[in-house]
Scaffold this motif. Structure first.
Motif, PDB file in Angstrom:
ATOM      1  N   ALA A 174      -3.511  -4.003  -0.516  1.00 13.21           N
ATOM      2  CA  ALA A 174      -3.097  -4.026  -2.037  1.00 13.21           C
ATOM      3  C   ALA A 174      -4.332  -3.342  -2.508  1.00 13.21           C
ATOM      4  O   ALA A 174      -5.387  -3.463  -1.948  1.00 13.21           O
ATOM      5  CB  ALA A 174      -2.796  -5.393  -2.455  1.00 13.21           C
ATOM      6  N   HIS A 175      -4.176  -2.971  -3.627  1.00 11.83           N
ATOM      7  CA  HIS A 175      -5.215  -2.489  -4.526  1.00 11.83           C
ATOM      8  C   HIS A 175      -5.517  -3.145  -5.858  1.00 11.83           C
ATOM      9  O   HIS A 175      -4.570  -3.596  -6.495  1.00 11.83           O
ATOM     10  CB  HIS A 175      -4.968  -0.953  -4.925  1.00 11.83           C
ATOM     11  N   VAL A 176      -6.838  -3.338  -6.070  1.00 11.57           N
ATOM     12  CA  VAL A 176      -7.235  -3.998  -7.015  1.00 11.57           C
ATOM     13  C   VAL A 176      -7.259  -3.216  -8.493  1.00 11.57           C
ATOM     14  O   VAL A 176      -7.364  -4.400  -9.401  1.00 11.57           O
ATOM     15  CB  VAL A 176      -8.847  -4.705  -6.664  1.00 11.57           C
ATOM     16  N   ALA A 214       0.379  -6.414 -12.855  1.00  9.17           N
ATOM     17  CA  ALA A 214       0.947  -6.840 -11.683  1.00  9.17           C
ATOM     18  C   ALA A 214       0.937  -5.760 -10.618  1.00  9.17           C
ATOM     19  O   ALA A 214       0.899  -6.009  -9.280  1.00  9.17           O
ATOM     20  CB  ALA A 214       2.388  -7.194 -12.118  1.00  9.17           C
ATOM     21  N   ASP A 215       0.604  -4.436 -11.040  1.00  9.70           N
ATOM     22  CA  ASP A 215       0.302  -3.467 -10.126  1.00  9.70           C
ATOM     23  C   ASP A 215      -1.210  -3.385 -10.112  1.00  9.70           C
ATOM     24  O   ASP A 215      -1.652  -2.654 -10.861  1.00  9.70           O
ATOM     25  CB  ASP A 215       1.115  -2.109 -10.833  1.00  9.70           C
ATOM     26  N   ASP A 216      -1.767  -3.872  -9.263  1.00 11.67           N
ATOM     27  CA  ASP A 216      -1.167  -4.568  -7.973  1.00 11.67           C
ATOM     28  C   ASP A 216      -1.661  -5.819  -7.794  1.00 11.67           C
ATOM     29  O   ASP A 216      -1.773  -6.200  -6.609  1.00 11.67           O
ATOM     30  CB  ASP A 216      -1.471  -3.395  -6.708  1.00 11.67           C
ATOM     31  N   LYS A 217      -1.886  -6.615  -8.881  1.00  6.88           N
ATOM     32  CA  LYS A 217      -2.519  -7.643  -8.640  1.00  6.88           C
ATOM     33  C   LYS A 217      -1.652  -8.851  -8.140  1.00  6.88           C
ATOM     34  O   LYS A 217      -1.752  -9.920  -7.564  1.00  6.88           O
ATOM     35  CB  LYS A 217      -3.034  -8.321 -10.008  1.00  6.88           C
ATOM     36  N   ASP A 227      -9.353   2.068  -6.873  1.00  2.89           N
ATOM     37  CA  ASP A 227      -9.056   3.631  -7.246  1.00  2.89           C
ATOM     38  C   ASP A 227      -7.763   4.075  -6.714  1.00  2.89           C
ATOM     39  O   ASP A 227      -7.648   5.369  -6.547  1.00  2.89           O
ATOM     40  CB  ASP A 227     -10.242   4.726  -7.049  1.00  2.89           C
ATOM     41  N   GLU A 228      -6.805   3.075  -6.329  1.00  3.51           N
ATOM     42  CA  GLU A 228      -5.399   3.814  -5.905  1.00  3.51           C
ATOM     43  C   GLU A 228      -4.878   4.449  -6.930  1.00  3.51           C
ATOM     44  O   GLU A 228      -4.222   5.536  -6.892  1.00  3.51           O
ATOM     45  CB  GLU A 228      -4.667   2.569  -5.670  1.00  3.51           C
ATOM     46  N   GLU A 229      -5.061   4.045  -8.286  1.00  9.95           N
ATOM     47  CA  GLU A 229      -4.148   4.595  -9.572  1.00  9.95           C
ATOM     48  C   GLU A 229      -4.676   5.965  -9.896  1.00  9.95           C
ATOM     49  O   GLU A 229      -4.176   6.458 -10.727  1.00  9.95           O
ATOM     50  CB  GLU A 229      -4.423   3.582 -10.662  1.00  9.95           C
ATOM     51  N   VAL A 230      -5.764   6.230  -9.291  1.00  9.24           N
ATOM     52  CA  VAL A 230      -6.345   7.724  -9.591  1.00  9.24           C
ATOM     53  C   VAL A 230      -6.203   8.483  -8.307  1.00  9.24           C
ATOM     54  O   VAL A 230      -6.894   9.395  -8.301  1.00  9.24           O
ATOM     55  CB  VAL A 230      -7.755   7.800 -10.433  1.00  9.24           C
ATOM     56  N   LEU A 264       1.479  -4.121  -0.086  1.00  8.25           N
ATOM     57  CA  LEU A 264       2.233  -4.662  -1.119  1.00  8.25           C
ATOM     58  C   LEU A 264       2.039  -4.210  -2.294  1.00  8.25           C
ATOM     59  O   LEU A 264       1.086  -4.287  -3.020  1.00  8.25           O
ATOM     60  CB  LEU A 264       1.812  -6.208  -0.927  1.00  8.25           C
ATOM     61  N   ASP A 265       2.916  -3.128  -2.842  1.00  6.23           N
ATOM     62  CA  ASP A 265       2.687  -2.703  -4.175  1.00  6.23           C
ATOM     63  C   ASP A 265       3.904  -2.147  -4.645  1.00  6.23           C
ATOM     64  O   ASP A 265       4.277  -1.066  -4.545  1.00  6.23           O
ATOM     65  CB  ASP A 265       1.844  -1.328  -3.719  1.00  6.23           C
ATOM     66  N   GLY A 266       4.256  -2.985  -5.595  1.00  9.29           N
ATOM     67  CA  GLY A 266       5.546  -2.828  -6.287  1.00  9.29           C
ATOM     68  C   GLY A 266       6.829  -2.799  -5.628  1.00  9.29           C
ATOM     69  O   GLY A 266       6.949  -3.218  -4.433  1.00  9.29           O
TER      70      GLY A 266
HETATM   71 ZN   LIG Z   1       0.096   0.331  -7.242  1.00 11.33          ZN
END
Ligand SMILES: [Zn+2]
Length: 406
Positions: A72-74, A135-138, A169-172, A192-194
């Protein structure tokens, strides 16, 4: 799980576009450090915060069984405010619109959101409306943390060895830039991401970033007759020549691809148009790319004094072809989802995941639902019951992989 989730979303981990540093914001490390400490407390082995901000850890399990990676990404998206998150739990949701008190213009309306309307009696978590929820992605982070804590406390029935990875840095688009697959050491993995309850996502876009640079010729506008070549106008012509009613994000769905001009900047001398090109089908992605090149070439045909260059960089590749070669990866997830009491649904992503990049590098990594909704929006929400089903799925997944291959 909920207690962990509410704690994690309060930590500002917003990523930043275009930063030179990795991770793009130092604040992401605050949560990475916190997670590493908690994993040690739970009793996991080999807990490591890498120099790039990834957290790795091992929960030892049945010897000989495949090692199962959970990812998962922080970080949270830079597209909406992400600092100072104040989560609210709306217990036992009764079906009315939810007005977010920090910004009463932000309303979750069950008439517009069938997923919310279907969650009568659930506990719904939102932000106060002034920020993202995160929640994305906590949600994914909290679910994995709760699952490994549960497995550590309940070693029977046997479970496979689990490798945990929390990325930055998944979102970038840089979530796996420094991800060391050998160090991770998993045989199969899941992000586990969405996505909605029960979903396992086995297909992503194939994605390309394109850049069209147009060089004009500057001249004083008072004496420009016959000399000025205005790159601003040529860029506008080029954008206007792109498909509008088809091949656009705003007119497509499902497996339909698109050409999306995402940014324009420039002046008389030169102008740059950035585009993203997407399709689930590689042959069609090539066609879209060719179309962009043809339309760019047309600028020079109409104005020979202009100079046009086109650059193209692959971003990620549809993971479908890799996942198809590892049917047990999907079958195990479907079995785990069923054991958690949910009907599994295979679906596709109109986007990419860290798993798409890892799959291309050889580690099959589909995505499992987290129970979060409305990502990248101030109206982001998550059902606690759906999140619990996701955490239970992770527990069952580790157990399924310890069972003899059937
Ligand atoms: Zn995500």
């Amino acid at each position: 799980m909920l207690e962990r989730f509410l704690r994690y979303v309060r930590v500002d981990t917003q990523a930043a576009e275009g930063a030179a540093a990795y991770p793009s914001t130092a604040a992401q490390l605050d949560l990475s450090r916190m997670l590493a400490a908690e994993l040690r407390q739970i009793g996991l082995d080999d807990v490591e915060l890498t120099g790039h901000g990834y957290v790795f850890a091992t929960l030892p399990g049945a010897p000989g069984a495949p090692v199962v990676g959970l990812i998962a990404h922080v970080d949270t998206t830079p597209e909406a405010p992400g600092a100072g998150v104040s989560p609210i739990v709306h217990e036992d949701y009764a079906g009315a619109p939810i007005v977010l008190p920090g910004d009463p213009s932000q309303v979750l309306d069950p008439d517009e959101e069938p997923e919310l309307a279907a969650r009568h009696g659930h506990d719904i978590v939102t932000s106060d409306g002034a920020t993202l929820l995160g929640a994305d992605d906590k949600a994914g982070v909290a679910e994995i943390m709760a699952a490994v804590a549960y497995l550590a406390a309940h070693p029977h029935p046997a479970h496979a060895t689990v490798r945990v990875a929390f990325t930055v840095d998944e979102e970038v688009g840089r979530g796996t830039l420094h991800f060391d697959l050998d160090a991770f050491g998993a045989d199969v993995a899941y992000t586990l991401d969405g996505s909605g309850i029960g979903e396992i996502e086995v297909e992503t876009f194939s994605a390309r970033a394109m850049k069209v640079t147009i060089r004009g010729r500057g001249a004083h506008p008072g004496s420009a007759k016959g000399r000025l070549v205005n790159a601003v106008k040529l860029a506008a012509d080029f954008v206007a020549s792109l498909p509008r009613d088809t091949l656009s994000p705003e007119t497509t769905e499902g497996r339909e691809g698109f050409i999306h001009p995402s940014r324009v900047h420039g002046s008389v001398e030169d102008a740059v148009v950035n585009l993203i090109v997407r399709d689930h089908d590689d042959a069609k992605l090539e066609q879209h790319t060719e179309l962009v090149r043809r339309l760019a070439a047309r600028i020079e045909e109409r104005e020979p004094r202009a100079r046009v260059t086109v650059e193209s960089v692959d971003s990620y590749h549809n993971m479908r072809s890799v996942i198809d070669r590892h049917p047990r990866v999907v079958a195990a997830a479907e079995e785990a989802i069923r054991r958690a009491g949910v009907e599994p649904v295979r679906s596709i992503i109109r986007g990419g995941t860290d798993g798409a990049v890892l799959s291309a590098r050889g580690l099959p990594t589909p995505n499992i639902f987290t129970g979060g909704q409305n990502y990248h929006s101030l109206r982001e929400w998550a059902s606690v019951q759906d999140m619990a089903a996701a955490a239970a799925t992770v527990v069952e997944l580790a157990r399924v992989w310890a069972e003899a291959e059937t």
